[in-house]
Design a protein around this motif. Structure first.
Motif, short mmCIF file in Angstrom:
data_model
loop_
_atom_site.label_atom_id
_atom_site.label_comp_id
_atom_site.label_asym_id
_atom_site.label_seq_id
_atom_site.Cartn_x
_atom_site.Cartn_y
_atom_site.Cartn_z
N ALA A 133 7.50 43.92 18.44
CA ALA A 133 6.23 43.49 19.05
C ALA A 133 5.70 44.56 20.00
CB ALA A 133 6.44 42.18 19.80
N THR A 134 4.39 44.69 20.01
CA THR A 134 3.72 45.66 20.89
C THR A 134 3.07 44.92 22.05
OG1 THR A 134 1.63 45.49 19.68
CG2 THR A 134 3.23 47.12 18.89
N ASP A 135 2.53 45.68 22.99
CA ASP A 135 1.81 45.06 24.12
C ASP A 135 0.61 44.27 23.62
OD1 ASP A 135 3.59 46.08 25.95
OD2 ASP A 135 2.40 47.87 26.39
N GLN A 136 -0.03 44.77 22.56
CA GLN A 136 -1.17 44.07 21.99
C GLN A 136 -0.75 42.72 21.42
OE1 GLN A 136 -4.42 45.00 22.20
NE2 GLN A 136 -4.81 42.95 21.34
N ASP A 137 0.44 42.68 20.81
CA ASP A 137 0.96 41.42 20.27
C ASP A 137 1.20 40.41 21.40
OD1 ASP A 137 1.01 42.35 17.64
OD2 ASP A 137 3.00 43.24 17.90
N ARG A 138 1.69 40.90 22.51
CA ARG A 138 1.95 40.01 23.66
C ARG A 138 0.64 39.47 24.22
NH1 ARG A 138 5.56 44.27 24.17
NH2 ARG A 138 7.76 43.66 23.89
N LYS A 139 -0.39 40.31 24.21
CA LYS A 139 -1.70 39.85 24.67
C LYS A 139 -2.25 38.78 23.72
CE LYS A 139 -3.06 44.17 26.99
NZ LYS A 139 -4.00 45.32 26.97
N THR A 140 -1.99 38.96 22.43
CA THR A 140 -2.42 37.97 21.44
C THR A 140 -1.76 36.62 21.70
OG1 THR A 140 -2.75 39.67 19.75
CG2 THR A 140 -2.49 37.40 18.98
N VAL A 141 -0.48 36.66 22.04
CA VAL A 141 0.25 35.42 22.35
C VAL A 141 -0.37 34.73 23.56
CG1 VAL A 141 2.46 34.48 23.13
CG2 VAL A 141 2.41 36.20 21.32
N GLU A 142 -0.71 35.50 24.59
CA GLU A 142 -1.32 34.93 25.79
C GLU A 142 -2.69 34.33 25.48
OE1 GLU A 142 0.03 34.45 28.78
OE2 GLU A 142 1.88 35.18 27.83
N LYS A 143 -3.46 35.03 24.63
CA LYS A 143 -4.77 34.50 24.23
C LYS A 143 -4.61 33.18 23.48
CE LYS A 143 -7.23 38.94 23.92
NZ LYS A 143 -7.87 39.92 22.99
N ASN A 144 -3.60 33.14 22.62
CA ASN A 144 -3.36 31.91 21.86
C ASN A 144 -3.01 30.74 22.77
OD1 ASN A 144 -3.88 33.08 19.38
ND2 ASN A 144 -1.72 33.46 18.88
N LYS A 145 -2.27 31.03 23.85
CA LYS A 145 -1.93 29.98 24.81
C LYS A 145 -3.18 29.41 25.49
CE LYS A 145 2.79 31.50 25.85
NZ LYS A 145 3.71 32.03 26.89
N GLN A 146 -4.13 30.29 25.78
CA GLN A 146 -5.39 29.82 26.36
C GLN A 146 -6.18 28.99 25.35
OE1 GLN A 146 -6.25 30.13 29.58
NE2 GLN A 146 -4.24 31.09 29.86
N VAL B 255 -0.23 21.30 21.44
CA VAL B 255 -0.99 22.05 20.44
C VAL B 255 -0.36 23.43 20.32
CG1 VAL B 255 -3.22 23.03 19.79
CG2 VAL B 255 -3.13 20.84 21.00
N GLU B 256 -0.26 23.91 19.09
CA GLU B 256 0.37 25.22 18.86
C GLU B 256 -0.43 26.03 17.85
OE1 GLU B 256 4.68 27.08 17.38
OE2 GLU B 256 4.33 24.91 17.35
N GLY C 17 -3.18 33.02 13.90
CA GLY C 17 -4.35 32.17 14.06
C GLY C 17 -4.81 31.48 12.80
N ASN C 18 -3.99 31.53 11.74
CA ASN C 18 -4.39 30.91 10.48
C ASN C 18 -4.13 29.41 10.42
OD1 ASN C 18 -5.34 33.26 9.30
ND2 ASN C 18 -3.35 33.83 8.45
N LYS C 19 -3.48 28.91 11.46
CA LYS C 19 -3.14 27.48 11.44
C LYS C 19 -2.98 26.98 12.86
CE LYS C 19 0.26 24.43 9.18
NZ LYS C 19 1.50 24.45 8.37
N ILE C 20 -3.42 25.73 13.10
CA ILE C 20 -3.23 25.08 14.39
C ILE C 20 -2.48 23.78 14.14
CG2 ILE C 20 -4.30 24.27 16.51
CD1 ILE C 20 -6.84 25.70 15.72
N LEU C 21 -1.39 23.58 14.90
CA LEU C 21 -0.61 22.37 14.77
C LEU C 21 -0.83 21.48 15.98
CD1 LEU C 21 1.39 24.87 13.57
CD2 LEU C 21 2.69 22.84 12.93
N PHE C 22 -1.10 20.21 15.73
CA PHE C 22 -1.28 19.22 16.78
C PHE C 22 -0.13 18.22 16.68
CE2 PHE C 22 -5.45 20.91 15.87
CZ PHE C 22 -6.06 21.03 17.11
N TYR C 23 0.69 18.15 17.72
CA TYR C 23 1.83 17.23 17.75
C TYR C 23 1.43 15.95 18.48
CZ TYR C 23 4.49 21.45 16.56
OH TYR C 23 4.95 22.59 15.94
#
Length: 301
Positions: A67-80, A105-106, A111-117
């Motif tokens: 994983a790169t720094d950009q990947d980590r930023k993507t994870v943070e964006k997904n959390k938002q 929510v995950e 970003g191809n899928k959103i899961l709602f628990y």
């Protein structure tokens, strides 16, 4: 022998194995891998190790990259994005007047899928809800009904012992827990004493079950007749399993009785106690605590 690494995608989640490929990977690294849900971001929890070929579940996929720094930023964006998606889904649930409780929510990494628990008492017809959510997010939507144990694992909390919940800190799988375990460990069958935050039997009952089975096999049962080191006969009144102490109602001369305490080694008795029996009334009262929910619905990588 095949070299593999263990990767986890959520705290206390199931560990999945991948081939490290050409990368120099160590424990604690973040990696990008391909799973059944698509491309995912995971954390390496066990470094490269060799396992027997027959123990490897095929096909064994390789790590795509570190994983790169950009990947980590993507994870943070997904959390938002997950926080926003949670609010929107709550509004849609109210709009459709559905009897369901949204838990989490995950977003998948790509970003191809959103899961709602969610949890619900019974089956829910959420087809219209899925259509609404798909129209808003324009991606694949999955609504997954989970049980109360999974809900507690996601939310976390503090147990009656004062420590963070086992399921949300280190348990990767839910073990089968039975009321007989509580009985074997001489615990009160009061539901408030043996149930966890989720309302089911506490998972930690399994931690000492094997030890209690061994110790109990070396002790008499309450009500058993024993012979003391003085040659007196008596009836077992109570036990301290871990200390191996037995309180005995001893029969003295002149039909007098007295309670005395002995080490188990100081008594003669027939080893192994009878199987712990639970009355029908107790079982009926505690049935809800033992209700099984099958395997965790959070593991689908």
């Amino acid at each position: 022998m095949t070299k593999v690494i263990g990767v986890r995608f959520r705290t206390a989640g199931k560990i999945y194995f991948f081939a490290p490929g050409k990368f120099d990977i160590k424990q604690g690294d973040n990696v990008i891998v391909e799973t059944a849900r698509g491309v995912e971001f995971g954390r390496v929890v066990s470094g490269p190790k060799d396992v027997k070929d027959e123990d490897v579940v095929q096909p064994l996929k390789s790590v795509i990259r570190l994983a790169t720094d950009q990947d980590r930023k993507t994870v943070e964006k997904n959390k938002q994005k997950e926080k926003e998606a949670f609010k929107i889904c709550l509004e849609k649930i109210r709009k459709h007047k559905l009897e369901m409780k949204l838990i989490d929510v995950e977003y998948t990494f790509d970003g191809n899928k959103i899961l709602f628990y969610f949890t619900a008492d019974g089956r829910i017809d959420f087809r219209e809800l899925v259509k609404d959510l798909a129209a808003v997010f324009r991606t694949r939507i999955e609504l997954r009904q989970i049980g109360v144990r999974d809900e507690t694992k996601i939310r976390g909390g503090i147990g009656i012992c004062g420590r963070p919940l086992c399921c949300s800190t280190y348990l990767t799988e839910f073990s089968a827990v039975s009321i007989k375990m509580a009985k074997e460990q001489n615990l009160s069958l009061n539901p408030t004493k043996i149930s966890g935050v989720c309302g089911r039997l506490m998972c930690c009952l399994t931690n000492e079950e094997e030890t209690y089975e061994v110790l109990n096999s070396q002790l008499p049962s309450v009500g058993d007749t024993v012979t003391t080191k003085e040659g007196l006969t008596g009836t077992v009144h109570s036990l301290s399993v871990l200390r191996r102490l037995v309180k005995v109602v001893v029969n003295l001369e002149n039909d007098e009785k007295e309670i005395r305490e002995y080490q188990a080694d100081e008594l003669k008795f027939k080893p192994r106690r009878k199987k712990q029996k639970i009355s029908k009334e107790e079982m009926k009262k505690l049935a809800a605590l033992e209700k099984g929910e099958g395997a965790s619905k959070l593991n689908d990588k």
